[in-house]
Design an enzyme around this catalytic site. Sequence first.
Site, PDB file in Angstrom:
ATOM      1  N   GLU A  36       6.674   1.747   1.785  1.00  0.00           N
ATOM      2  CA  GLU A  36       5.860   0.593   2.160  1.00  0.00           C
ATOM      3  C   GLU A  36       4.472   1.040   2.593  1.00  0.00           C
ATOM      4  O   GLU A  36       4.303   2.036   3.292  1.00  0.00           O
ATOM      5  CB  GLU A  36       6.543  -0.131   3.331  1.00  0.00           C
ATOM      6  CG  GLU A  36       5.741  -1.284   3.903  1.00  0.00           C
ATOM      7  CD  GLU A  36       6.351  -1.893   5.158  1.00  0.00           C
ATOM      8  OE1 GLU A  36       5.940  -3.010   5.522  1.00  0.00           O
ATOM      9  OE2 GLU A  36       7.243  -1.259   5.769  1.00  0.00           O
ATOM     10  N   LYS A  85       4.967  -9.159   0.659  1.00  0.00           N
ATOM     11  CA  LYS A  85       5.875  -9.340   1.793  1.00  0.00           C
ATOM     12  C   LYS A  85       5.809 -10.786   2.279  1.00  0.00           C
ATOM     13  O   LYS A  85       4.735 -11.319   2.573  1.00  0.00           O
ATOM     14  CB  LYS A  85       5.479  -8.378   2.913  1.00  0.00           C
ATOM     15  CG  LYS A  85       6.528  -8.156   3.976  1.00  0.00           C
ATOM     16  CD  LYS A  85       6.056  -7.042   4.918  1.00  0.00           C
ATOM     17  CE  LYS A  85       7.169  -6.551   5.809  1.00  0.00           C
ATOM     18  NZ  LYS A  85       6.714  -5.438   6.674  1.00  0.00           N
ATOM     19  N   CYS A 113      10.860  -3.674   3.899  1.00  0.00           N
ATOM     20  CA  CYS A 113      11.133  -3.470   5.322  1.00  0.00           C
ATOM     21  C   CYS A 113      12.016  -4.598   5.881  1.00  0.00           C
ATOM     22  O   CYS A 113      13.086  -4.850   5.351  1.00  0.00           O
ATOM     23  CB  CYS A 113       9.825  -3.295   6.085  1.00  0.00           C
ATOM     24  SG  CYS A 113       9.999  -2.410   7.660  1.00  0.00           S
TER      25      CYS A 113
END
Length: 333
Positions: A47, A137, A171
Site C-alpha cells: 500500500e 481505497k 489495508c
Amino acid sequence: MSNSPQVRVAVVQAAPVLFNLEGTLERVASWTARAANTGARLVLFPEAFIPAYPRGLGFGFIVGSRSDAGRRLWQLYNEQSVELPGPAIERLGGIARAHGVFLSIGVIERDRLTRGTLYCTQLYFGPEGALLAKHRKLKPTGSERLIWGEGDGSTLSTVDTPFGRIGGLICWENYMPLARAAMYAKGVDIYLAPTADSRDTWQATMRHIGNEGRCFVLGCNQFVTRDMYPPEVLREEALPAETPHIMSRGGSVIISPFGEVLAGPLWGEEGVLTADLDLGMLTRARLDFDPCGHYGRPDIFRLEVDERERPGATFLRQEAPGDAVSPLPARSR
C-alpha cells in the site's frame, strides 16, 4: 489424474525512497527485476508505496485549525504523487513489460482535475505494460481521512489472467465484510491485500480471508525505519520523540485457500517472498465451501453493490430549444 497447473507469485516487502517519486520508481524497477528473476509471474508491492505511507506524520492538523508547516508538507506529498495517465504510469507499465509480469502496486493518486485531492490507490499492470485496472481505497482509516479522499464503487476492480482472477482490497478495507463479499462475488482467485498494518492480528485476518474466500491471499507490507525519512520532511514536521527505530516491521505473507501459511510472514527486513500456487487447490477448497456459490443463501441475504462512478458534479446542457437535456460527466478519472 493430471497435475494441477501452478503459478509462482512474489510479494515485495521493501521501503520506497520516502517522498521521492523518481527515486521510488528506481526501487520499483530493481525490486521487480529481483522478483521476476525468481520466475514469478505476479509481483505485488505494498500500500502507498509511491511516494510513501506517511507513518507518524500529522500534517499540522488540529481540530479547528491547520498549520502552515503542515500545508507545506502536504504540498510536498502531493507533488511526489502519481497522476493517471502520466509519466509515472508509463514507467510502471514499462517495468511490467520489461519483465513480462503482472504488477500490482500501491500509489498515492493525485486528482488530475483539481490536483487538490489524493487517493490511496492500487494499480494493476499487465505483462504487455498496459494499466488494466485500479482500485481507490473506499474508506481511509483514522488520520488517513485527513489527507486522502474516498474512492467509489467504480473501482472495485478485478483482472483476469491466464492463472486466475486477481483483485483485492487495501489495508483495513479488508475489515469491511460487505466489501470482502463483493470481491468474493467477483470470483477472485488470488486476493491481493496490500497494507500498512504490521500487527500480529493482521496475520489472523489474512488467514481468515483465505479460508473464508477460498482464495489465495497475498499480504504485503513495507519495512520502514525512522532514519529513512528525508531531512526536507522532518524540517516541516518532526516525528514524535517516542517513534521507534523500526516504524513498520513488515509481516508480508502468502496464504492458501484453506487459510494455511505458504510463505512468511517476513519480519524485520526487506525481501521478496515467493510461493508456487497449486491452482487446483482453488477447486478442491470450494468442494465444501463456496461463499457466493453453493454456500450462499441469496434467498435470505442479498448484497447490492453500486459500481457507478460518482463525480463531484454533473453538468446538464441543452443543445437547442426543444432538445432533450443531456447529462455530461464532470470529469474523466
